[in-house]
Design a protein around this motif. Structure first.
Motif, PDB file in Angstrom:
ATOM      1  N   PHE A 162      59.074  37.465  50.127  1.00 45.17           N
ATOM      2  CA  PHE A 162      59.751  37.993  50.357  1.00 45.17           C
ATOM      3  C   PHE A 162      59.724  39.887  49.214  1.00 45.17           C
ATOM      4  N   LYS A 163      59.536  40.035  48.053  1.00 45.26           N
ATOM      5  CA  LYS A 163      59.526  41.645  47.908  1.00 45.26           C
ATOM      6  C   LYS A 163      57.687  42.309  48.297  1.00 45.26           C
ATOM      7  N   GLY A 164      56.918  42.020  48.920  1.00 42.46           N
ATOM      8  CA  GLY A 164      56.002  41.904  48.808  1.00 42.46           C
ATOM      9  C   GLY A 164      55.299  42.292  47.312  1.00 42.46           C
ATOM     10  N   TYR A 165      54.782  41.110  46.524  1.00 41.05           N
ATOM     11  CA  TYR A 165      53.953  41.422  45.547  1.00 41.05           C
ATOM     12  C   TYR A 165      52.745  40.425  46.180  1.00 41.05           C
ATOM     13  N   THR A 166      51.806  41.462  45.368  1.00 38.67           N
ATOM     14  CA  THR A 166      50.673  40.222  45.300  1.00 38.67           C
ATOM     15  C   THR A 166      50.438  38.695  44.557  1.00 38.67           C
ATOM     16  N   HIS A 167      50.182  38.289  44.409  1.00 42.58           N
ATOM     17  CA  HIS A 167      49.130  36.907  43.451  1.00 42.58           C
ATOM     18  C   HIS A 167      49.614  37.714  42.487  1.00 42.58           C
ATOM     19  N   GLN A 168      48.477  38.739  42.266  1.00 45.40           N
ATOM     20  CA  GLN A 168      48.589  39.021  40.858  1.00 45.40           C
ATOM     21  C   GLN A 168      49.907  39.802  40.880  1.00 45.40           C
ATOM     22  N   GLU A 169      50.450  40.630  41.150  1.00 51.77           N
ATOM     23  CA  GLU A 169      51.397  41.407  40.376  1.00 51.77           C
ATOM     24  C   GLU A 169      52.509  40.415  39.768  1.00 51.77           C
ATOM     25  N   ALA A 170      52.400  39.242  41.332  1.00 51.49           N
ATOM     26  CA  ALA A 170      53.387  38.654  40.641  1.00 51.49           C
ATOM     27  C   ALA A 170      53.261  37.971  39.983  1.00 51.49           C
TER      28      ALA A 170
END
Lengths: 251, 186
Positions: free
Chosen positions: B137-145
């Motif tokens: 829901f927030k558009g993060y990639t796994h890396q960013e999240a």
């Protein structure tokens, strides 16, 4: 099998669904999915999860979004259909232009043809007029010469002009004298032939005889006994230069 | 509940340029996609524009959708997500692609009530809930999240796996109940 474990463990399917994988990884996953039913089932589950949680968290958008979408699509379609008549009109315009150009060149050609025809007609007319004049002249001359009342006389050159020869036509009835000087030799510019009538021992001027004419009309003198040709200064003389007598004929 | 056959029929009509098919898909999926978009951008007016843009892209690119590779919703979701992420990049040219710092600042603001997650997600443990929220829901990639949550990437990935497992379990239970109620009404 190693690939498959790696895909599951690394969460590559989840990232594949999000579209956050690189192009190469996406292509690899897609080719593996084609042959691996178990992995495909896993993907189906993940897709179902995403759809379900999306629906559970759905928020109804305002109605104006759909209306805006509809008007955007209608507009783009209106633009699309507009191309057809525009294209047709453009084609017609081009055809009309080409047609006009063709007509213009045709017209120009016709104009040129007409002009050259007119030129030729004028030319022919002039030639015809010239021919008529020539014919008139010739026929007049012939009529004057070829007449029962005409006496033709040949004047042969003497020692001064041995090869000279002129033909005189004398009509006593109509009182006309003509001479054909073509047989007389050419003279220098400052000299001319002149013709005289001998009336009772006196020479009377009949006129100068230019050699560049075919038939020269001279004065008819009553009671002439002979016709004489002398060479005189250009423009003629009042009295004949007897030493320069070239030819004579007795009437 | 959706039936796959209706989707495939709508998509076939859409491929033939039938606009009413797009409006059918809009009626079905716009709320789900709007829920994703508005949680990403947190701006109602912008979310409306992005939703419209998403459906225009669906209309124009339907030929690129391959049903063998996945569901229509997944494809549409990706378009919505990318459209929204791209709008952040376009907003400020100074932000390098992939740099979501501005976006992350925004994400630290308290969430408005209407944007809070609902449904079976609410039953998850907070860290599972956050993991799902960040990526879906927030558009993060796994890396960013995982950086955002401050846990190792491997741990984050197992959060996602566990969260989804939990979700499926609770959902199956719900489905049984729903089916039961449905049968009773029918």
């Amino acid at each position: 099998m190693m690939e498959k474990d790696k895909i599951l463990k690394e969460g590559l399917l989840e990232q594949y669904i999000l579209g956050s994988l690189s192009k190469e990884d996406t292509a690899t996953i897609e080719s593996i999915l084609q042959n691996d039913i178990e992995l495909k089932q896993q993907l189906d589950l993940l897709e179902a999860d995403l759809e379900r949680i999306s629906f559970e968290n759905a928020i109804e958008p305002p109605l104006n979004v759909k209306l805006a979408l509809q008007s955007e699509l209608e507009e783009s379609q209106v633009k699309k259909t507009n191309w057809v008549p525009l294209f047709a009109a453009a084609s017609l315009a081009v055809l009309f232009l080409l047609g006009s150009l063709w007509m213009y060149t045709q017209w120009q050609n016709a104009e040129q043809n007409l002009e050259s025809l007119q030129d030729r007609t004028v030319n022919l007319q002039q030639r015809l007029e010239n021919l008529e004049q020539n014919y008139q002249l010739t026929s007049n001359r012939l009529e004057t010469i070829n007449n029962p009342n005409v006496v033709p006389l040949v004047l042969y050159g003497n020692h001064i002009a041995p090869n000279a020869k002129a033909v005189a036509y004398v009509n006593h009835k109509n009182k006309l004298v003509l001479i054909n000087p073509q047989g007389l030799p050419k003279l220098p510019r400052d000299k001319t032939y002149q013709m005289w009538s001998d009336v009772e021992g006196e020479m009377v001027n009949m006129g100068v005889v230019p050699t560049d004419e075919k038939l020269v009309v001279l004065k008819y003198i009553d009671h002439a006994e002979s016709l004489n040709i002398t060479i005189e200064p250009a423009g003629g003389n009042d009295h004949p230069t007897v030493e320069q007598l070239v030819s004579y004929v007795i009437l | 509940m959706k039936t796959p056959q209706v989707d495939s029929e709508l998509i076939a009509r859409l491929s033939n340029g039938d606009k009413s098919a797009l409006y059918g898909l809009y009626d079905k999926y716009s709320a789900a996609l709007y829920g994703v978009i508005i949680r990403m951008c947190r701006d109602g007016a912008q979310a409306e524009d992005l939703l419209q843009e998403t459906f225009v892209k669906i209309w124009r690119n339907i030929d690129r959708y391959d049903p063998d590779k996945g569901k229509f919703y997944t494809w549409a979701y990706r378009i919505a997500r990318n459209t929204t992420l791209n709008s952040f990049k376009g907003k400020d040219n100074l932000i390098q692609s992939g740099d979501l710092s501005v976006y992350k600042d925004k994400a630290t603001e308290p969430e408005p009530n209407y944007l809070q997650l609902k449904g079976s997600l609410k039953k998850l443990e907070p860290h599972h809930q956050e993991a799902i929220a960040l990526i879906y829901f927030k558009g993060y990639t796994h890396q960013e999240a995982h950086e955002k949550m401050g846990v190792p990437l491997g741990t984050f990935k197992s959060y996602v796996r566990q969260a989804l497992k939990q979700l499926r379990k609770s959902y199956t239970n719900e489905l049984v109940w729903l089916w039961f109620i449905f049968e009773m009404i029918a």
